[in-house]
Design an enzyme around this catalytic site. Structure first.
Site, PDB file in Angstrom:
ATOM      1  N   LYS A 176      10.523  40.682  15.860  1.00 52.62           N
ATOM      2  CA  LYS A 176       9.758  39.688  14.997  1.00 52.62           C
ATOM      3  C   LYS A 176       9.939  38.125  15.881  1.00 52.62           C
ATOM      4  O   LYS A 176      10.806  37.520  15.774  1.00 52.62           O
ATOM      5  CB  LYS A 176      10.655  39.526  13.801  1.00 52.62           C
ATOM      6  CG  LYS A 176       9.650  38.959  12.423  1.00 52.62           C
ATOM      7  CD  LYS A 176       9.164  37.607  12.741  1.00 52.62           C
ATOM      8  CE  LYS A 176       9.811  36.563  12.666  1.00 52.62           C
ATOM      9  NZ  LYS A 176       9.402  35.204  12.633  1.00 52.62           N
ATOM     10  N   GLU A 198      23.335  34.323  17.839  1.00 52.95           N
ATOM     11  CA  GLU A 198      23.383  33.378  19.073  1.00 52.95           C
ATOM     12  C   GLU A 198      22.762  31.912  18.195  1.00 52.95           C
ATOM     13  O   GLU A 198      21.692  32.068  18.211  1.00 52.95           O
ATOM     14  CB  GLU A 198      22.653  33.977  20.477  1.00 52.95           C
ATOM     15  CG  GLU A 198      23.207  33.077  21.408  1.00 52.95           C
ATOM     16  CD  GLU A 198      22.109  31.978  21.882  1.00 52.95           C
ATOM     17  OE1 GLU A 198      22.371  30.773  21.089  1.00 52.95           O
ATOM     18  OE2 GLU A 198      21.107  31.937  22.483  1.00 52.95           O
ATOM     19  N   CYS A 242      19.473  26.815  23.599  1.00 55.57           N
ATOM     20  CA  CYS A 242      20.660  26.892  23.038  1.00 55.57           C
ATOM     21  C   CYS A 242      21.851  26.519  23.768  1.00 55.57           C
ATOM     22  O   CYS A 242      22.790  25.929  23.115  1.00 55.57           O
ATOM     23  CB  CYS A 242      20.644  28.693  22.838  1.00 55.57           C
ATOM     24  SG  CYS A 242      20.168  29.762  23.942  1.00 55.57           S
ATOM     25  N   GLU A 278      23.703  19.835  16.710  1.00 51.84           N
ATOM     26  CA  GLU A 278      22.760  20.409  17.624  1.00 51.84           C
ATOM     27  C   GLU A 278      21.481  19.551  17.509  1.00 51.84           C
ATOM     28  O   GLU A 278      20.914  19.542  16.372  1.00 51.84           O
ATOM     29  CB  GLU A 278      22.629  21.865  17.528  1.00 51.84           C
ATOM     30  CG  GLU A 278      21.303  22.370  18.592  1.00 51.84           C
ATOM     31  CD  GLU A 278      21.359  23.784  18.566  1.00 51.84           C
ATOM     32  OE1 GLU A 278      20.979  24.339  17.416  1.00 51.84           O
ATOM     33  OE2 GLU A 278      21.752  24.348  19.481  1.00 51.84           O
TER      34      GLU A 278
HETATM   35  P1  NAI Z   1      14.995  29.271  12.593  1.00 49.21           P
HETATM   36  O1  NAI Z   1      16.298  29.690  12.678  1.00 49.21           O
HETATM   37  O2  NAI Z   1      14.486  29.164  11.285  1.00 49.21           O
HETATM   38  O3  NAI Z   1      13.919  30.384  13.467  1.00 49.21           O
HETATM   39  C1  NAI Z   1      14.306  31.249  14.582  1.00 49.21           C
HETATM   40  C2  NAI Z   1      13.673  32.638  14.097  1.00 49.21           C
HETATM   41  O4  NAI Z   1      14.131  32.920  12.777  1.00 49.21           O
HETATM   42  C3  NAI Z   1      12.314  32.637  13.977  1.00 49.21           C
HETATM   43  O5  NAI Z   1      11.737  34.035  14.525  1.00 49.21           O
HETATM   44  C4  NAI Z   1      11.784  32.568  12.496  1.00 49.21           C
HETATM   45  O6  NAI Z   1      10.757  33.077  11.940  1.00 49.21           O
HETATM   46  C5  NAI Z   1      13.181  33.350  11.889  1.00 49.21           C
HETATM   47  N1  NAI Z   1      13.480  33.166  10.405  1.00 49.21           N
HETATM   48  C6  NAI Z   1      13.660  32.034   9.759  1.00 49.21           C
HETATM   49  N2  NAI Z   1      13.916  32.183   8.808  1.00 49.21           N
HETATM   50  C7  NAI Z   1      14.247  33.516   8.533  1.00 49.21           C
HETATM   51  C8  NAI Z   1      14.816  34.436   7.519  1.00 49.21           C
HETATM   52  N3  NAI Z   1      15.063  33.836   6.349  1.00 49.21           N
HETATM   53  N4  NAI Z   1      15.193  35.695   7.808  1.00 49.21           N
HETATM   54  C9  NAI Z   1      15.082  36.265   8.912  1.00 49.21           C
HETATM   55  N5  NAI Z   1      14.290  35.376   9.881  1.00 49.21           N
HETATM   56  C10 NAI Z   1      14.076  34.218   9.772  1.00 49.21           C
HETATM   57  O7  NAI Z   1      15.005  28.051  13.665  1.00 49.21           O
HETATM   58  P2  NAI Z   1      13.932  26.843  13.574  1.00 49.21           P
HETATM   59  O8  NAI Z   1      13.698  26.553  12.058  1.00 49.21           O
HETATM   60  O9  NAI Z   1      12.745  27.264  14.146  1.00 49.21           O
HETATM   61  O10 NAI Z   1      14.533  25.629  14.397  1.00 49.21           O
HETATM   62  C11 NAI Z   1      15.622  24.662  13.522  1.00 49.21           C
HETATM   63  C12 NAI Z   1      16.758  24.586  14.546  1.00 49.21           C
HETATM   64  O11 NAI Z   1      17.325  25.694  14.684  1.00 49.21           O
HETATM   65  C13 NAI Z   1      16.557  23.861  15.696  1.00 49.21           C
HETATM   66  O12 NAI Z   1      16.284  22.411  15.470  1.00 49.21           O
HETATM   67  C14 NAI Z   1      17.761  24.232  16.742  1.00 49.21           C
HETATM   68  O13 NAI Z   1      18.787  23.320  16.271  1.00 49.21           O
HETATM   69  C15 NAI Z   1      17.984  25.605  15.934  1.00 49.21           C
HETATM   70  N6  NAI Z   1      17.473  26.744  16.966  1.00 49.21           N
HETATM   71  C16 NAI Z   1      18.418  27.054  17.882  1.00 49.21           C
HETATM   72  C17 NAI Z   1      17.972  27.893  18.710  1.00 49.21           C
HETATM   73  C18 NAI Z   1      18.777  28.876  19.697  1.00 49.21           C
HETATM   74  O14 NAI Z   1      18.440  29.092  20.955  1.00 49.21           O
HETATM   75  N7  NAI Z   1      20.046  28.897  19.309  1.00 49.21           N
HETATM   76  C19 NAI Z   1      16.383  28.684  18.714  1.00 49.21           C
HETATM   77  C20 NAI Z   1      15.703  27.836  17.931  1.00 49.21           C
HETATM   78  C21 NAI Z   1      16.136  26.918  16.831  1.00 49.21           C
END
Ligand code: NAI
Ligand code: MG
Length: 484
Positions: free
Chosen positions: A180, A255, A289, A386
């Site tokens: 996904k 992660e 990250c 972060e």
């Molecule tokens: P997010 O955690 O919402 O999105 C990441 C993935 O999770 C996307 O594919 C999204 O569709 C999916 N997702 C979202 N809600 C979900 C749910 N309830 N169940 C299953 N999958 C779900 O992150 P977002 O909103 O894009 O970014 C917000 C913050 O998260 C950023 O500002 C950053 O601090 C952090 N982040 C960290 C990352 C890393 O590499 N560790 C990558 C992206 C975001």
């Protein structure tokens, strides 16, 4: 160039080796963050599509893919890696436009994807079980078996690299995957599915269902046919995923980013350190990250480091992905607003320097000028949370003990680095720092393909990359045979 990845309609899902429309018939807009225009529409996959993808993965496990030997799996992965290398320009352009990352970073990401496939292709037939001396009359051995169907929920910041490390390792161990991708960026995931298929990956071994997190993502996490979930993204969603996975007692690899420090001692080679200090913070506009968002500096070299970092920051330029400058836009207006919120909270801090958004940057783009704050108190939210934008804070320290206290003083623990010429100090610090990866006199921003990677605390748990990932994507079975 064409926006269509590999001439595929991006509003489709890839399920069972074929392009299929989402069952709801709905789509989502995909935005180019360099100018705010719509690139195309993508599928709004939901529970029904996830269900079809899991069924296709199960069929693959019962069929050709499940019967493939480890050597055959390795050969297929290696072939996919070579195929990726024949599409470097196209994949890099798709990723640059979709994520907003400078073209050179997107190219590096394609090469990393190919390298993951090469690595995991080579590793597929090299993870052996053991024989265990036991009671008289027994022969005991272990088997490494796939979990079955693995779910992969990935973010938008490095789609290709995360596909490489996650899908590469899962396929190497013989799992069948449902991916996904993030709603903000999924073109390269779609293109990759076609490339892998054309390179010989059996139908159903990799299925891609784009869609919203709360819909397709949540449905994948909750599906009873999924036997392992790997997730990269925010702490909040990581927490939800772990809770949902608990319903079926399914293992998760999480992660969740970090607040990774670089610790600069008075005896460091500052000229060697400087490019790493800044680049690890601004690479991919800080949306990494393993970004190093905290720079801890010994008071004796503090002014010199701040001055040198500030002069680099003043020269940084942010602009459209295709202009290939130091920094691109953030992935979305929403992400820009998150980062702006942090900048607002830093209003009372000392801003040592700021880069520029170039005049040619389109008004509709999600730009943010790279910003360096100094003399930041370790407990300030800019030094604790972060940010996920091109923002770094510099914090002074007096001695090793204080450096350790500050470095370990957040809820995260992903990456850390030490800059010092003192070998004993390097080893003391490497042991004392709370992080899944520690770099000495360098900073790997996530490190290489071969290096196990993952965190502790709010950074998550489980290890990806390197050989270590293969343990996570497999299950150990112990066979104890009594033969008298
Ligand atoms: P997010 O955690 O919402 O999105 C990441 C993935 O999770 C996307 O594919 C999204 O569709 C999916 N997702 C979202 N809600 C979900 C749910 N309830 N169940 C299953 N999958 C779900 O992150 P977002 O909103 O894009 O970014 C917000 C913050 O998260 C950023 O500002 C950053 O601090 C952090 N982040 C960290 C990352 C890393 O590499 N560790 C990558 C992206 C975001
Ligand atoms: Mg979200």
């Amino acid at each position: 160039m064409t926006l269509r990845p590999m001439n595929i309609d991006p509003a489709f899902c890839f399920i069972g080796g074929a392009w299929v429309a989402p069952q709801s018939g709905q789509s989502l807009p995909l935005i180019n963050p360099s100018d705010g225009t719509q690139l195309c529409e993508i599928a709004r996959g939901q529970g029904d599509d996830i269900h079809a993808a899991v069924a296709a993965a199960e069929a693959a496990l019962a069929g050709d893919w499940g019967k493939a030997t480890a050597a055959e799996r390795g050969r297929i992965l290696a072939a996919i890696g070579r195929a990726v290398l024949t599409h470097v320009d196209h994949l890099a352009e798709l990723e640059a436009m979709d994520v907003g990352k400078p073209l050179k970073q997107a190219r590096a990401d394609v090469l990393a994807l190919a390298r993951y496939l090469e690595f995991y292709g080579g590793a597929a037939d090299k993870l052996h079980g053991e024989t265990i001396p036991y009671l008289d009359g027994y022969t005991v051995y272990t088997l490494r078996e796939p979990h079955g169907v693995t779910g992969h929920i990935i973010p938008w910041n490095y789609p290709m690299q995360i596909i490489g490390r996650s899908i590469g390792a899962a396929l190497a161990m013989g799992n069948a995957c449902v991916l996904k991708p993030a709603e903000e960026a999924c073109l390269t995931a779609l293109a990759f599915a076609q490339i892998a298929h054309d390179a010989g990956l059996p139908a159903g071994a990799l299925n891609v269902v784009p869609g919203l997190g709360a819909e397709a993502g949540a449905a994948l996490t909750a599906h009873s046919g999924v036997h392992h979930i790997s997730f990269t993204g925010s702490v909040g969603v990581g927490r939800l995923i772990q809770q949902t996975a608990a319903t079926h007692i399914v293992p998760v690899t999480l992660e969740l980013g970090g607040k990774s420090p670089q610790v600069v001692f008075e005896d460091a080679d500052l000229d060697a350190a400087l490019p790493f200090l800044v680049n690890a913070g601004i690479q991919n506009a800080g949306q990494t990250c393993s970004a190093s968002s905290r720079i801890l500096v010994h008071h004796k070299v503090y002014d010199e480091v701040v001055e040198k970092m500030a002069s680099r920051y003043s020269a940084l330029r942010a602009g459209p992905a295709m202009a290939d400058l130091d920094v691109g836009p953030l992935v979305s207006d929403r992400q820009r607003d998150i980062v702006q919120g942090f900048l607002d909270q830093g209003k009372d801090l000392t801003m040592a320097a700021q880069g520029k958004v170039v005049d040619e940057a389109p008004a509709g783009g999600a730009y943010c000028a790279p910003t360096l704050f100094t003399d930041v108190a370790p407990e300030h939210c800019l030094a604790q949370d972060e940010i996920f934008g091109p923002v770094q804070v510099v914090i002074p320290f007096d001695d090793e003990a204080q450096a350790i206290e500050i470095a370990n003083g957040t809820d995260f623990g992903l990456v850390a680095s030490i800059w010092s010429r003192d070998g004993a100090r390097q080893m003391r610090m490497a042991k004392a720092l709370r992080a899944g990866q520690v770099f000495v006199n360098n900073y790997g921003a996530g490190g290489g393909v071969e290096l196990p990677f993952g965190g502790t605390g709010l950074s998550g748990h489980g290890r990806e990359k390197g050989f270590e990932a293969l343990y996570g994507f497999s299950m150990l079975k112990t066979v104890a045979a009594y033969h008298g």
